[in-house]
Design a protein around this motif. Structure first.
Motif, PDB file in Angstrom:
ATOM      1  N   ALA A 168      74.735  63.968  51.457  1.00 54.34           N
ATOM      2  CA  ALA A 168      74.530  62.562  51.145  1.00 54.34           C
ATOM      3  C   ALA A 168      73.066  62.268  50.888  1.00 54.34           C
ATOM      4  O   ALA A 168      72.717  61.496  49.987  1.00 54.34           O
ATOM      5  N   VAL A 169      72.193  62.892  51.681  1.00 56.55           N
ATOM      6  CA  VAL A 169      70.761  62.668  51.502  1.00 56.55           C
ATOM      7  C   VAL A 169      70.319  63.208  50.143  1.00 56.55           C
ATOM      8  O   VAL A 169      69.623  62.533  49.383  1.00 56.55           O
ATOM      9  N   ALA A 170      70.765  64.410  49.839  1.00 52.25           N
ATOM     10  CA  ALA A 170      70.412  65.012  48.543  1.00 52.25           C
ATOM     11  C   ALA A 170      70.920  64.149  47.396  1.00 52.25           C
ATOM     12  O   ALA A 170      70.220  63.932  46.398  1.00 52.25           O
ATOM     13  N   HIS A 171      72.110  63.626  47.575  1.00 51.12           N
ATOM     14  CA  HIS A 171      72.718  62.781  46.551  1.00 51.12           C
ATOM     15  C   HIS A 171      71.871  61.525  46.317  1.00 51.12           C
ATOM     16  O   HIS A 171      71.592  61.139  45.177  1.00 51.12           O
ATOM     17  N   LEU A 172      71.434  60.889  47.434  1.00 49.17           N
ATOM     18  CA  LEU A 172      70.626  59.676  47.308  1.00 49.17           C
ATOM     19  C   LEU A 172      69.262  59.991  46.685  1.00 49.17           C
ATOM     20  O   LEU A 172      68.739  59.213  45.879  1.00 49.17           O
TER      21      LEU A 172
END
Lengths: 446, 248
Positions: free
Chosen positions: A15-19
């Motif tokens: 999720a962090v990478a996605h954001l």
């Protein structure tokens, strides 16, 4: 204030990478992208979020609130939907109104023309595109952007409300409505950034509402930066009634200068997960702060009010009464820190947090915290957790009042010493009606 | 009007009422006297339907209905009223609103139209004055910051507003000075009527000088051990409960 992380556990998660991908992809397109100061601000936010990721419960400030829901979801950007009209009667009340749909200001739904002299209401995106230097200079001036959620907001903030009241001007009442829309199967995230500034001796009543379509799976990660000049007075009412599928994380930073007063009431009754974080600084002598509110939490909802009050100057007063009512399997959190700096002699601090548990499965975690470095201060705090008073319930029923109505009377009575702190009768009545509506929802198992 | 037959009740597993038979017809005032711990207040609570009081035997018929099968609010709607020995404080609940909500709940149950705030105020004003209360007491939270005497008057005010068919007064005289006692007694006497029954629970005979009962029953050890006319109250005052307690 700086939070210490013992491990950037979530950094690198999907999720962090996605954001962060989003932040990189949007960097060129977000308003103000070509302004070097804005670009640097966003880059710093992205960097901070990249290094910390979502806070985990190992972080002291997040001990009682788990963001697994955010870590496990891939949020998308909201689509541009010019045809969406919130099913609310926007003409219901007079006065200026700014409407944001999925985090973007919608001029066509707003009423911000014919403003009195000295009153300015604008879209942050418009001002950044216009390279408004005053706006650029205000970005991140107050918000604690060393923390991951405000940092992420900086990286992705696209729009928001900018309100300025000039010296000595009474801005009347301004309303801000933030509305989230539904997209089946497409969780969306938006990161509004509000900048509110009252000049010397200015006055304003600001009423903020956050709502959404019943099925909207939206994460609103809002940051508000509020600056009150000497002698200014802001009455700030916030109402959060987002749908059960929503996540609401709010970070509000307020700086109260000499003789100014910030008088707030926050009513939280919606969203699946709410984190309402306030960082307040009493920066000049004789400043006053009222951080009152109520959390009405039912079903499987989770509501967290976390406040940090910094007494940085002498002769200031802070007052805080927060009431939490919990039903079903709800979880409530109150963390209230009062930090009295060495210079803040004659500080007058009062904090009261009380919880009412209506169900054996509901839970509250309450953590008051006083840190006092000055020697001549008056600080008191209290916390209670209780259930409905059975004797009182019987007394009401013995007078013919049906059980459901009797319970409602006692819940309203519990909330009364917080709600009654709202001085304006009209606003108080509205909040009262909102609490009654919440009780209806609980009674009917909605 | 109220008929109690073979009533037994326990509190926390301990039998407090051990077989009570009592009938109060409409238009009569009966007094229950007895020493501390004899079960007087328990009888009041059982009749009003308080939780935690377990009826183990017997029956109570009120105006032809099975009282014990009813919820507390249903009993109130049917016309039963208990004036509490220790009126409950309700912080955050305005007295006027409380009184109006109670009246409207009872009116709804009776199929009568509800009263709005103006109509209610009109009704309540005269009654407030008659009980030596001030309108300021209507604005305060229910019983919060009230003196003992004010709380008792507030109970009688509720009674006067709700106009119940049957009133139970639990130690209404306790904590009252003689002037307050007279005012409260006058308030009660004003409600005496051929259609209304009353049960006056008291430890002392003093109250019964002002609210003269038709019958007096002596409750000792959870049973009525003696019944008689109003003169029985004076006898007890002179002799005390000692003899009767020894016999029970």
């Amino acid at each position: 204030m700086v939070e210490v992380l013992d491990a950037p556990a979530a950094a690198g998660s999907d999720a962090v990478a996605h954001l962060l991908d989003r932040a990189r992809g949007l960097a060129e397109r977000l308003p103000g992208a070509r302004h070097p100061v804005v670009a640097a601000w966003r880059a710093r936010g992205a960097e901070t979020f990249a290094s910390q990721g979502f806070p985990t419960r190992r972080v002291e400030a997040w001990k009682y609130t788990d963001l697994a829901l955010l870590r496990e979801t891939r949020f998308e950007e909201p689509i541009l939907a010019a045809d969406i009209r919130p099913p609310l009667d926007l003409e219901e009340e007079e006065g200026p109104l700014l409407v944001l749909i999925d985090g973007r200001v919608r001029r066509d739904l707003s009423a911000v023309s014919h403003l009195a002299p000295g009153v300015a209401i604008a879209s942050l995106a418009d001002l950044l595109r216009a390279r408004d230097e005053e706006t650029v200079a205000g970005l991140g001036g107050l918000a604690p952007e060393t923390l991951p959620l405000p940092a992420l907001n900086a990286a992705l903030a696209e729009d928001g409300a900018v309100v300025r009241i000039a010296d000595g001007v009474d801005g009347g009442t301004i309303r801000i409505l933030s509305y989230a829309t539904a997209r089946a199967g497409h969780p969306v995230a938006f990161h509004p950034r509000h900048l509110i500034r009252l000049g010397r001796g200015a006055r304003l009543v600001l009423v903020e509402e956050a709502r959404g379509e019943p099925e909207a799976f939206a994460w609103q990660n809002v940051v508000s930066e509020i600056q009150l000049g000497p002698g200014a007075r802001l009455i700030h009412i916030r109402l959060q009634d987002e749908p059960l599928s929503a996540v609401h994380t709010a970070t509000l930073a307020v700086r109260v200068e000499q003789g100014a007063e910030y008088d707030s009431f926050t009513l939280i009754k919606g969203a699946r997960l709410t984190r309402n974080e306030v960082h307040a600084v009493l920066a000049g002598p004789h400043a006053a702060l009222h951080l009152n509110g109520a959390q009405l939490v039912d079903g499987v909802r989770h509501a967290d009010t976390t406040t940090v009050i910094e007494h940085a100057a002498p002769d200031c007063a802070s007052r805080q009464t927060v009431k939490t009512v919990l039903a079903g399997r709800a979880r409530g959190v109150f963390q209230g820190k009062i930090h009295v700096h060495r210079a803040a002699q004659k500080t007058d601090g009062y904090q009261m947090n009380q919880a009412l548990l209506l169900s054996p499965e509901a839970e509250i975690d309450a953590k008051p915290q006083l840190e006092i470095y000055a020697d001549d201060v008056k600080c008191s705090h209290g916390a209670t957790v209780g259930e409905l008073d059975l004797e009182a319930l019987f007394y009401l029923r013995s007078r013919g009042i049906p059980e459901a109505e009797a319970k409602s009377i006692l819940v309203q009575a519990f909330l009364d010493d917080a709600v009654s702190l709202v001085a304006d009768e009209g606003l108080r009545e509205r909040l009262h009606a909102e609490t009654l509506a919440w009780w209806q929802r609980v009674e009917h198992g909605g | 009007m109220l008929k109690i037959e073979g009533l037994k009740a326990s509190v926390e597993g301990k039998e407090v009422l051990r077989g009570i038979d009592l009938e109060v017809p409409a238009g009569e005032v009966h007094a229950i006297m007895g020493p501390n711990g004899s079960g007087k207040s328990t009888l009041g609570y059982v009749l009003a339907g308080r939780e935690g009081y377990e009826v183990t035997a017997g029956s109570v018929t009120f105006r032809g209905q099975d009282l014990l099968a009813m919820e507390p609010e249903e009993r109130a709607a049917a016309g039963l009223f208990l004036a509490f020995q220790y009126p409950v404080e309700l912080p955050g609940v305005g007295n006027a609103n409380f009184l109006r909500q109670a009246l409207n709940a009872v009116r709804r149950a009776r199929g009568e139209p509800e009263l709005d705030a103006m109509q209610f105020l009109k009704l309540v004003r005269g009654k407030v004055k008659a009980l030596g209360m001030t309108e300021e007491m209507l604005k305060r939270a229910v019983n919060v910051g009230f003196s003992g005497g004010e709380k008792k008057r507030n109970e009688i005010l509720q009674m006067a507003i709700l106009e119940p068919a049957f009133c139970i007064l639990d130690e209404t005289d306790s904590g009252l000075d003689i002037d307050a006692l007279k005012i409260v007694a006058e308030g009660v006497n004003a409600l005496r009527s051929p259609e209304r029954g009353m049960l006056v629970i008291t430890h002392y005979q003093r109250l019964l000088d002002h609210i003269v009962p038709d019958r007096v029953h002596v409750l000792v050890g959870g049973r009525i051990v003696q019944s008689g006319g109003p003169e029985l109250a004076r006898e007890l005052e002179a002799k005390g409960y000692g003899e009767l307690q020894a016999a029970a």
